[in-house]
Design a protein around this motif. Structure first.
Motif, PDB file in Angstrom:
ATOM      1  N   TRP B  75       0.733  -1.111  -0.016  1.00 24.56           N
ATOM      2  CA  TRP B  75       0.016   0.004   0.105  1.00 24.56           C
ATOM      3  C   TRP B  75       0.782   1.217   0.092  1.00 24.56           C
ATOM      4  CZ3 TRP B  75      -0.872   3.291   4.427  1.00 24.56           C
ATOM      5  CH2 TRP B  75      -1.764   4.415   4.192  1.00 24.56           C
ATOM      6  N   LEU B  76       1.909   1.176   0.857  1.00 24.93           N
ATOM      7  CA  LEU B  76       2.798   2.334   0.994  1.00 24.93           C
ATOM      8  C   LEU B  76       3.558   2.565  -0.567  1.00 24.93           C
ATOM      9  CD1 LEU B  76       4.481   1.959   4.485  1.00 24.93           C
ATOM     10  CD2 LEU B  76       2.908   3.775   3.623  1.00 24.93           C
ATOM     11  N   LYS B  79       1.118   4.313  -2.707  1.00 30.76           N
ATOM     12  CA  LYS B  79       1.314   5.831  -2.373  1.00 30.76           C
ATOM     13  C   LYS B  79       2.581   6.406  -2.602  1.00 30.76           C
ATOM     14  CE  LYS B  79      -2.784   6.085  -0.169  1.00 30.76           C
ATOM     15  NZ  LYS B  79      -3.622   6.686  -0.683  1.00 30.76           N
ATOM     16  N   SER B  80       3.756   5.820  -2.463  1.00 31.39           N
ATOM     17  CA  SER B  80       5.113   6.624  -2.648  1.00 31.39           C
ATOM     18  C   SER B  80       6.219   5.931  -3.510  1.00 31.39           C
ATOM     19  CB  SER B  80       5.526   6.704  -1.196  1.00 31.39           C
ATOM     20  OG  SER B  80       7.090   7.018  -1.280  1.00 31.39           O
ATOM     21  N   VAL B  83       9.140   4.580  -2.044  1.00 33.19           N
ATOM     22  CA  VAL B  83       9.021   3.393  -1.403  1.00 33.19           C
ATOM     23  C   VAL B  83       8.984   2.270  -2.257  1.00 33.19           C
ATOM     24  CG1 VAL B  83       7.437   2.030   0.076  1.00 33.19           C
ATOM     25  CG2 VAL B  83       7.700   4.177   0.744  1.00 33.19           C
TER      26      VAL B  83
END
Lengths: 125, 223
Positions: B75-76, B79-80, B83
């Protein structure tokens, strides 16, 4: 997003469980410590009746706590304490130095178990 | 023995739950970190089954933790970008403008044999046909051929046609799929009417697929 929420909830649950488990272990250790002190004091005062009653209570309490502890702790570690606890009532009546050694052994092993469950740097490494 | 049996059942359920939590992915599509987590989980699951003296929770907690962390990190990564780079790395271009980048190949430890093998797997036996090639983060090679070697497409031939979604399964083994019917805006009446025309009943249908233009294909159950 459902999976992420579930993952966060599970991680939160595990952290909560770990904290509760540690608190339970520390609490149980405290209960056993009190009984050990009681046995030791009664024995030193020559009150073998009270010491014997406390020793039986220790055995009874340990039988109950052992089941709860086996959820978090390996059976191997608990077996050592169980064998020490089983010897205590006999040593109380005979009143010898081995009683102190067994009581100290129970106390030390319990301390090690509780310390082993805490997230301290030497446990983590 | 019953303890081992029950523990194995619990861990089996837990593994299914963990795999479902981590989501649908084929082995070949796993990122290196995901593959490592999958192997790690399967190893951890064996410990409490083999040794009944070990609390089951010493297996359950790390399995749930690893699966949850895998989901959270994925999930991170969505988002990024940073990452994503740390987790999966970046694709490496090893052929650009028809030229082999040997330095890049050395850097990602991709041998000529790996390259030729991957190209053969895609039906390319001559490296000079390749315009552009990328080693993806999963380790797969994606290839873009030079213009003369590319397949002719409908666009090249200027063949006109309508783009529609592929057919969906609406009845499988006598069971209607309500979700697929909803997606295709099909009513039960339409299904029943169509099956009546085909002189069959829902329970006698082995497979029925329908596309967005209501073209259908029907396979009856064998008696």
């Amino acid at each position: 997003m459902k999976r992420v929420k579930a993952a966060f909830a599970l991680i939160g649950g595990i952290i909560l469980y770990s904290v509760i488990a540690s608190l339970f272990l520390v609490n149980w250790q405290g209960e056993i410590d009190l009984l050990i002190d009681e046995i030791r004091v009664c024995n030193e005062n020559g009150d073998s009746g009270k010491a014997s009653a406390a020793a039986n209570e220790l055995a009874h309490k340990w039988a109950k706590l052992e089941k709860g502890m086996s959820i978090f702790v390996c059976d191997e570690k608990l077996n050592n304490i169980s064998s020490s606890v089983a010897k205590v009532p006999q040593f109380v009546t005979e009143a010898n130095d081995e009683l102190d050694a067994e009581l100290e052994s129970i106390r030390r092993q319990l301390k090690l178990i509780c310390r082993g469950e805490l997230p301290l740097w030497y446990n983590l490494l | 023995m019953s303890v081992v049996f029950i523990r194995a059942i619990i861990l089996y359920m837990l593994l299914i739950f963990s795999v479902r939590l981590m989501g649908k992915r084929q082995i070949g599509e796993l990122q290196p970190s995901e593959l490592a987590v999958t192997i790690l989980i399967s190893n951890i699951a064996t410990l409490p089954v083999e040794d009944t003296g070990t609390p089951l929770l010493t297996g359950i907690i790390p399995i749930i933790t690893l699966a949850s962390l895998d989901v959270i990190m994925s999930w991170l990564a969505i988002k990024s970008r940073a990452v994503r780079r740390v987790m999966s790395g970046t694709p490496a271009i090893i052929i650009r403008d028809g030229k082999l980048d040997q330095k890049q190949m050395r850097e990602i430890r991709f041998t000529v044999d790996d390259l030729v093998e991957s190209l053969r797997g895609q039906g390319i036996f001559d490296i000079s046909e390749v315009q552009f090639a990328v080693v993806e983060t999963t380790g797969n090679l994606s290839v873009y051929q030079k213009y003369p070697y590319r397949n002719v497409t409908n666009a090249d031939m200027e063949i006109k046609g309508k783009s529609i979604d592929p057919p969906e399964i609406v009845i499988a083994d006598g069971e209607p799929d309500n979700d697929a019917m909803k997606r295709l805006t099909l009513s039960m009446e339409w299904i029943e009417r169509t099956l009546k025309k085909e002189k069959t009943a829902i329970r006698d249908v082995f497979l029925m697929t329908v596309d967005t233009d209501r073209n259908y294909s029907l396979i009856r159950k064998e008696r």
